[in-house]
Design a protein around this motif. Structure first.
Motif, short mmCIF file in Angstrom:
data_model
loop_
_atom_site.label_atom_id
_atom_site.label_comp_id
_atom_site.label_asym_id
_atom_site.label_seq_id
_atom_site.Cartn_x
_atom_site.Cartn_y
_atom_site.Cartn_z
N UNK A 854 0.82 -1.21 0.00
CA UNK A 854 0.00 0.00 0.00
C UNK A 854 0.86 1.27 0.00
N UNK A 855 2.03 1.20 0.64
CA UNK A 855 2.88 2.39 0.70
C UNK A 855 3.23 2.88 -0.71
N UNK A 856 3.41 1.94 -1.65
CA UNK A 856 3.74 2.34 -3.02
C UNK A 856 2.57 3.05 -3.69
N UNK A 857 1.36 2.61 -3.38
CA UNK A 857 0.17 3.28 -3.91
C UNK A 857 0.13 4.72 -3.41
N UNK A 858 0.28 4.90 -2.10
CA UNK A 858 0.16 6.24 -1.51
C UNK A 858 1.31 7.16 -1.92
N UNK A 859 2.44 6.56 -2.30
CA UNK A 859 3.58 7.40 -2.67
C UNK A 859 3.45 7.92 -4.10
N UNK A 860 2.52 7.37 -4.87
CA UNK A 860 2.42 7.73 -6.29
C UNK A 860 1.05 8.27 -6.67
N UNK A 861 0.38 8.88 -5.71
CA UNK A 861 -0.93 9.47 -5.98
C UNK A 861 -0.79 10.92 -6.42
N UNK A 862 -1.83 11.41 -7.07
CA UNK A 862 -1.86 12.80 -7.51
C UNK A 862 -3.13 13.43 -6.95
N UNK A 863 -2.97 14.27 -5.91
CA UNK A 863 -4.14 14.80 -5.19
C UNK A 863 -5.04 15.66 -6.09
N UNK A 864 -4.45 16.46 -6.98
CA UNK A 864 -5.27 17.33 -7.83
C UNK A 864 -6.21 16.50 -8.72
N UNK A 865 -5.70 15.39 -9.25
CA UNK A 865 -6.54 14.53 -10.10
C UNK A 865 -7.59 13.82 -9.25
N UNK A 866 -7.19 13.43 -8.06
CA UNK A 866 -8.13 12.77 -7.14
C UNK A 866 -9.30 13.70 -6.81
N UNK A 867 -9.01 14.97 -6.55
CA UNK A 867 -10.07 15.95 -6.24
C UNK A 867 -10.96 16.18 -7.47
#
Length: 1113
Positions: A854-867
């Motif tokens: 899971x750490x790899x998932x959270x390290x490669x997220x893009x908050x602007x796209x998520x919002x």
């Protein structure tokens, strides 16, 4: 900071580790200075005066140069410095108090024996007795933002020491603000008091003075409560609210106190807990803000009186006993008070600035799989080396879980925001066009994926294995090429489809409707000539503009003139068609009054080439305003107008676009007739969703017919009252068109905005009659789609028209296990007709990593796209669910995302700490902006039409547009060097950042405000507005006078550059401080509480922390 760095399991990035003495991590991946602990405790009551005496018997320790004792119990976050103060008139992203109150730790207060001095933000209490006891930490007693987290030292979840005391935010008018406790926040009464000899814990990093540069001269700080006297200031009477900002030098960093570390003493209840800092840990220490200097190095010139001995502090109370600051539970006197220094929580401005500094200078090369691109706010150049540019596709995460169970556990939506026809900056080449002749593009036999860089050639190049479905396909003889020693084709770099992420194929006749190549598209202008449209001057203005605008229709490449043909219709209760054939001396008008059974009365002469029929068209445009000048017809039709345009395109056998200019609710007897159903009583009820739904199903079926014909509709609305945008917008929405709305249109003030939007809309490149399909490699599939389009099946996105501003957002779900080795692939294929009538395929490919941690998932997220995805998901949700349920679902999902990170990726630490992933530390602030938006939480002045309009706009916005729409840009203007062409540094969107002596520009992509402070210098007023004083500035002004001075030119250039960056023209509004229009402006200060009940950023962060802790417990 490099989000892709591998993290050791269970260790947080962004935090110093206990036992590693010299290690300093910092915000943004930059090494920061080590900071000393602050020697100042909480201010626990009014003090008659201060004497400069050290307390008896407690010597001050020299600065420690060696390693602290092993038993240290608290950490210093790196990168935090004693934050600098600012002089009058300057902007800052710093704290808001007028004067900072600070005391050495070793010197307790005489009149307030109740609360021990503690490394805590000051809880100001101008009047009234001190509380009976101190309350222990809130549930936010040690926020961290980090990657996998370092274990806290023994038994403590405490953050770092403050280097200066944080202020209560805001401008408090009087003493009543600090009266009583609400019932649920009553302070405990049985806590022991601290002894002056009991020392605060020493830190686990070596301490040294801050080495930031001094602040710029003359910086301003926002208004707030006054404090005790500072050097150069007299102290008279109790602190009072001040209208402008005093400034003071900050204290010098103090050395640590000698003595054994002990448990933290209790803290004052109005500021429970340490504060969250930029790099994650909680505490009032603040890191340097972008573009501002750091701490002032002068010595502090004050001290407090020695106090009586106090008992040693008790153990820390369980944070669960302190309720979260729910807005509706707080009494009025507590609502305006922050418990957390706003500067100690993650700042969007800081994150944006760090990304620009770290990633703006290098080109983004797309060769590697699963690279997270720079933020949308960073200017960067893309080099396509096999993956599509982030201008075309952005993902919520670039490293996706291998299994559906892992994806469910994390709750991070897997989505891509795709902008297939995105415009590129001049330094980037448009996609290459590949022509394979009559054989057409090479495709996989089974899944029909198009040739791309990830296909594997085998058997000497005679066959290829599909990267999406693994099927093996014969290479057509004309496409054969030998392989080199690495297995690559020798023509790899000569073929865009083998070496690039984005490219185009010319389509063969098989890809065309009815197996016939399409004709060039047509534009039909359909003008409302009812009483409202004529009276407002709209018709005359529009006809004048069209005369010149028709010379600028979109054209292909180097074509001399556009291939697009044009036609004209006017309407009120009936429709008027015009024959503008080039052989006529005058245009001819034909009236169709049977609107129930619409037909087009002429074929030849209705759609014409502009250059051939120029004189007849000009004659018509001159005559229309005169013909209807005396009209008394107020009623209009709407649906028959769209039907007429669609029938005309059908008869001409071409795709095209209708430009509709409409003013009122269509109440005339005709298909699609509407009634006024606006009802504010439905707000906050289960029936509120009906306000977003169309009144009738008629427009849905009309939209379907338009898409089938390739008829896209752009709607320009000029309402003076309710027009039911939710219903009128159905056809533009489903055909891939746009809506523009100009409420209470007046030619003088609105013509520039309308004409600018119209020019851009007519001139922009559009793909007509488009179909888009998204293919994925085995393991995931596209399951849900958001945007302006129509879908007749579950896979094909159909768009009558698609322009370079529109996005389609696609959500993916697992249907099998993914492999870390092969990753996951996405291919978006768009089939469309260009404005010259050429059928093309545009292909975008993107490869993503897959992870089992899971750490790899959270390290490669893009908050602007998520919002962007979450806003679209929520805005669609209001069609079928009550708004409150939609808001709750958003909060719940984000709490689950952050709780999963806390549980699985951060190392064990106190429940009182909020730990956020580095890539997602802005998720709470941005989510709060979405929750407070007009669609989900409207203010009293927001109309039903406004909400429906914004809901539809956001549905097809790209990531850069939603970023600035939800968190507006706020820029101070008077401190910028006038010769510089760079934008001034932005500040955070909060009222406490505004200085009375400055002028600010705020934009959110749709609105543009110029806020003028009441104490702004006379010269600035003269240079900008050409009037001698603040009082003579016209409030609501929408155009700045053109004046020949550097400031005027600089501000006008800045406004022009903002407008050039946005897809819609932003009308300027000048707002004076304390003017009635200021309420409108304050709505965009999204870190503050909103009038409609939206929480402030600080309060929402507390609420999110409470939600996360409930999930974890």
């Amino acid at each position: 900071m490099n989000v892709n760095q591998p993290a050791p399991p269970g260790v947080p990035y962004g935090q110093p580790q206990p036992g590693y003495t010299g290690y300093q991590s910092s915000y943004g991946g930059q090494p920061g200075p080590v900071i000393p602990p602050s020697p100042y405790g909480a201010y626990n009551g009014p003090m008659p005066g201060y004497q400069q005496l050290p307390p008896p018997g407690v010597p001050r320790a020299p600065p420690s140069s060696g390693t602290p004792p092993a038993s240290s119990t608290t950490r210093v976050p790196s990168g935090q410095s004693a934050y600098g103060q600012f002089g009058q008139g300057d902007v800052q992203n710093g704290p808001s108090s007028t004067v900072q109150m600070q005391r050495p730790m070793s010197q307790p207060f005489v009149p307030a024996p109740v609360a021990p001095p503690v490394n805590q933000p000051a809880a100001y209490q101008p009047y009234g007795p001190p509380p009976t006891s101190a309350q222990v930490t809130s549930q936010m007693a040690g926020m961290q933002i980090s990657g996998p987290a370092a274990p806290p030292p023994s038994g403590l979840g405490y953050g770092p020491p403050p280097t200066s005391v944080a202020s209560a935010s805001g401008n408090f008018p009087g003493s009543s603000q600090y009266g009583s406790y609400p019932p649920n926040l009553a302070p405990p009464t049985s806590l022991a008091q601290a002894h002056p000899g009991a020392q605060t814990p020493q830190r686990s990093a070596p301490l040294q003075a801050s080495n930031f540069p001094p602040p710029a001269a003359g910086a301003s700080r926002p208004p707030s409560t006054a404090g005790p006297s500072m050097p150069g200031q007299s102290f008279g009477g109790p602190p009072v609210s001040q209208s402008n900002h005093a400034s003071s030098p900050p204290p010098q960093a103090q050395p640590p106190m000698p003595g054994p570390p002990g448990p933290p003493p209790p803290m004052h209840s109005t500021q429970p807990g340490y504060q969250l800092q930029q790099n994650g840990s909680f505490g009032p220490a603040r890191g340097p803000q972008p573009n501002y200097g750091g701490a002032f190095s002068g010595a502090p010139n004050f001290a407090s009186q020695p106090g009586p001995p106090q008992a040693p502090p008790p153990k820390r109370l369980d944070p669960d006993s302190i309720p979260s600051p729910q807005l509706n539970e707080l009494p009025p006197q507590q609502k305006t008070r922050h418990r957390i220094d706003p500067d100690a929580i993650p700042s969007p401005i800081q994150v944006i600035e760090d990304d620009r500094n770290n990633r703006g200078s290098e080109p983004f090369v797309t060769g590697a799989r699963g690279q997270v691109p720079p933020l949308v706010t960073t200017n960067f150049v893309v080099k396509d080396q096999g993956n599509a540019s982030p201008r075309y596709i952005r993902c919520t995460s670039y490293n996706i879980p291998c299994t559906s169970d892992m994806a469910k556990q994390a709750q991070v939506p897997l989505a891509a925001v795709i902008k297939p026809l995105a415009r590129l900056p001049p330094e980037e080449a448009p996609p290459y066009v590949v022509d394979h002749g009559e054989s057409g593009p090479v495709r996989c036999n089974r899944c029909k994926a198009y040739m791309c860089p990830f296909m594997q050639f085998i058997e000497g190049g005679r066959r290829f294995q599909c990267c999406f479905c693994s099927c093996v396909t014969e290479v057509p003889p004309q496409y054969f090429q030998h392989l080199d020693h690495t297995g690559k084709r020798v023509d790899f770099y000569d073929r865009p489809e083998l070496s690039l992420g984005s490219y185009e194929f010319l389509a063969t006749v098989d890809y065309c409707k009815n197996n016939k190549f399409p004709r060039p598209p047509a534009f039909i202008f359909m003008i409302d000539v009812s009483y409202n449209a004529i009276r407002s001057g709209l018709v005359k203005l529009l006809c004048e503009e069209l005369k010149s605008l028709l010379d600028f229709l979109p054209r292909e490449g180097g074509a001399e003139e556009s291939a697009i043909r044009v036609g004209f219709v006017t309407y009120n209760k009936v429709l008027h068609f015009y024959n503008v054939k080039s052989s006529l001396a005058q245009p001819q008008m034909m009236v169709v009054s049977d609107v129930a059974d619409m037909f087009v009365p002429l074929l030849d002469g209705f759609l014409v080439n502009v250059s051939e029929s120029r004189t007849v068209i000009n004659s018509l445009l001159d005559q229309i305003p005169e013909m209807f000048a005396d009209t008394r017809e107020t009623e209009t039709v709407f649906a028959p107008v769209i039907q007429a345009g669609m029938e005309a395109l059908k008869a001409a056998e071409c795709p095209g676009k209708l430009f509709l200019f409409h003013t009122s609710l269509p109440i005339a007897e005709a298909p699609g007739k509407l009634k006024n159903r606006d009802d504010r009583k439905l707000l906050n009820t289960d029936k509120e969703k009906t306000l977003f739904q169309p009144q009738t199903g008629f427009y849905q079926s009309l939209a379907k017919e338009c898409v089938t014909q390739g008829c896209c509709v752009d709607l320009f609305l000029f309402p003076n009252q309710y027009v039911d945008v939710a219903t009128l917008g159905v056809v533009p929405h489903h055909t891939g068109g746009s809506i523009y709305k100009y409420a209470c249109f007046q030619v003088e003030s609105d013509q520039e905005r309308f004409l600018s939007d119209l020019r851009r809309d007519v001139q922009k490149d559009v793909g007509f009659d488009a179909v888009m399909r998204v293919r994925t490699s085995t393991g995931i599939r596209a399951t849900d789609f958001f945007g302006s389009f129509y879908m007749s099946n579950t896979t094909d996105v159909e768009l009558a028209g698609l322009d370079g501003d529109k996005t389609v957002t696609v959500e993916f779900k697992h249907d099998d296990r993914l492999s870390e080795d092969s990753g996951a692939l996405i291919q978006c294929a768009l089939l469309y007709t260009s404005c010259a009538g050429q059928r093309r395929l545009r292909i975008h490919n993107l490869s993503l990593n897959c992870c089992t941690q899971l750490a790899d998932l959270y390290r490669n997220c893009e908050t602007d796209t998520l919002i962007n995805y979450l806003a679209k998901f929520a805005y669609r949700g209001v069609l079928s669910s009550p708004v409150k349920a939609v808001r709750d679902a958003l909060i719940s999902q984000c709490a689950q995302i952050l709780a999963c990170y806390r549980k699985n990726c951060a190392s064990p630490s106190s429940a009182g700490q909020l730990i956020l992933p580095e890539c997602m530390k802005l998720l709470p602030v941005y989510l709060n902006c979405v929750l407070k938006s007009n669609v989900l939480q409207p203010g009293a002045e927001v109309t039903t039409d406004d909400r429906a309009y914004v809901r539809q706009l956001v549905t097809s916005m790209d990531v850069a547009e939603t970023n600035v729409f939800f968190y507006p840009r706020l820029l101070p203007l008077t401190k910028v060097p006038l010769e510089s062409s760079a934008e001034p540094p932005a500040i955070r969107a909060s009222e406490e950042r505004l200085s009375k002596g400055d002028v600010y520009l705020l934009e959110n992509g749709l609105s543009l405000f110029l806020w003028v402070g009441a104490s702004v210098q006379q010269g600035v007023v003269q240079n900008l507005f050409s009037v001698p004083s603040f009082s003579q500035i016209t409030s609501g002004l929408s155009v700045l006078p053109v004046l020949e001075n550097p400031l005027s030119k600089r501000v006008r250039d800045l406004i022009d550059s903002f407008r050039a960056q946005r897809s819609r023209y932003m009308k300027l509004m000048v707002v004076k401080q304390e003017d009635k229009l200021e309420m409108l402006f304050k709505h965009f200060l999204v870190e503050d509480k909103s009038l409609s009940g939206g929480a402030s950023y600080v309060d929402f962060l507390c609420h999110m922390h409470k939600e996360i802790r409930q999930l974890l417990s």
